[in-house]
Design an enzyme around this catalytic site. Structure first.
Site, PDB file in Angstrom:
ATOM      1  N   SER A   1       2.038   3.690  -8.198  1.00 36.46           N
ATOM      2  CA  SER A   1       1.828   2.273  -8.467  1.00 36.46           C
ATOM      3  C   SER A   1       2.808   1.470  -7.631  1.00 36.46           C
ATOM      4  CB  SER A   1       2.081   1.995  -9.955  1.00 36.46           C
ATOM      5  OG  SER A   1       2.304   0.622 -10.157  1.00 36.46           O
TER       6      SER A   1
ATOM      7  N   LYS B   1      -6.375   4.803 -12.592  1.00 36.60           N
ATOM      8  CA  LYS B   1      -5.138   4.433 -13.302  1.00 36.60           C
ATOM      9  C   LYS B   1      -5.373   3.148 -14.086  1.00 36.60           C
ATOM     10  CE  LYS B   1      -1.554   2.471 -11.359  1.00 36.60           C
ATOM     11  NZ  LYS B   1      -1.277   1.242 -12.135  1.00 36.60           N
TER      12      LYS B   1
ATOM     13  N   LEU C   1       0.817  -1.209   0.000  1.00 31.60           N
ATOM     14  CA  LEU C   1       0.000   0.000   0.000  1.00 31.60           C
ATOM     15  C   LEU C   1       0.855   1.265   0.000  1.00 31.60           C
ATOM     16  CD1 LEU C   1      -2.715  -1.136   2.584  1.00 31.60           C
ATOM     17  CD2 LEU C   1      -2.664  -1.461   0.102  1.00 31.60           C
TER      18      LEU C   1
ATOM     19  N   HIS D   1      -3.433   4.289  -2.308  1.00 33.96           N
ATOM     20  CA  HIS D   1      -4.376   3.351  -1.675  1.00 33.96           C
ATOM     21  C   HIS D   1      -5.077   4.018  -0.482  1.00 33.96           C
ATOM     22  CE1 HIS D   1      -1.616   0.158  -3.446  1.00 33.96           C
ATOM     23  NE2 HIS D   1      -2.802  -0.212  -3.877  1.00 33.96           N
TER      24      HIS D   1
END
Ligand code: PAF
Length: 280
Positions: free
Chosen positions: A183, A147, A29, A33
């Protein structure tokens, strides 16, 4: 925060809840997130998050084995953040009891293009696990990041097709200050690659500006962006202008009518494959 590994325990903790907001993740995370968790909190209560690295959505030559698994760090972050009531971190046997061969097959016109073309089986893996997770958690709403634009559309479509009572909420892509979309895979980039990585978003933004400036030759725009990336050392998979509504190619009439578009890209930098998109 309760940490549960089995569906049985999960059900015990969620018994009687009918406003559950759910954020499925594969862990590792980061700030994006946590932002999804906050959006979930605005749309429901309690917030349930899951961490499950789903083998089924990785191809045989993909990075399942090296995908970062950082459960204790994830737990610490969620605990410090304070939004999540239950973290569901199931085992593989819990999610895929043997013998198992049920699969959700997205329609080919959505599932076999773009990411689906370059990652065969990816969306079957995603929809299968998301349906299972929804069945475990029974959320009123679930939050997905933009995304993964095609994933978001396919999950929405799955909910519609299977009459699932879960509303899918989209979260804007969260970016680093230099534009790189956050990411879990960014951690694989070397320092040199990390410096180059914002170029993906720059090329997308440049293409968007040219579209908004009235350029209409989509193939040329896409090819120029692909060449720019390749020239800087990327291995581009695709750069594609599509309709937001169905990811189909826009017709000249769509362009004239101002149909909402999205430019999607995937490209590999060294051994790391990044994806990103911008809405137009
Ligand atoms: O976007 C992801 O992290 C995964 O594809 C998801 C939705 C958690 C399913 O494994």
């Amino acid at each position: 925060m309760k940490i549960v590994r089995s569906v049985h325990e999960l059900r015990d903790h969620l018994h009687g809840q009918n406003r559950i907001a759910f954020v499925p993740t594969m862990g590792n995370l980061h700030a994006a997130h946590l932002s999804l968790m906050r959006l979930a909190r605005r749309h429901g209560d309690p917030v349930v998050a899951s961490v499950f690295v789903n083998r089924l959505q990785f191809g045989p030559a993909e990075d399942f084995d090296r995908y970062p698994r950082t459960l204790q760090e994830d737990i610490d972050k969620l605990q410090a953040d304070g939004q999540v009531y239950v973290l569901f971190a199931p085992t593989e046997a819990e999610m895929y009891p043997e013998p198992q061969n049920y699969r959700v097959n997205p329609p080919t016109d959505l599932g076999d293009i773009l990411e689906g073309q370059f990652r065969p089986g990816f969306f079957v893996g995603v929809t299968t696990v998301v349906l299972k997770l929804f069945s475990c958690v029974q959320p009123k709403v679930a939050v997905f990041g933009k995304k993964d634009y095609q994933q978001l559309m396919i999950v929405r479509n799955m909910c519609l097709q299977f009459c699932l009572p879960t509303e899918i909420i989209a979260h804007e892509t969260v970016r680093e200050p230099d534009g790189l979309a956050m990411s879990s895979r960014n951690r694989f980039l070397s320092d040199t690659e990390r410096r180059l990585a914002p170029q993906l978003f720059q090329e997308l933004s440049h293409l968007k500006n040219r579209l908004q400036g009235g350029e209409r030759n989509l193939v040329t725009l896409e090819q120029q962006a692909v060449r720019a990336l390749a020239g800087a050392g990327w291995k581009p998979d695709y750069m594609a202008v599509r309709r937001q509504a169905d990811l189909k190619l826009p017709t000249p009439a769509d362009l004239e009518a101002g149909e909402p578009l999205v430019v999607l890209a995937a490209a590999q930098l060294g051994s790391t494959r990044l994806i990103d998109n911008v809405e137009v």
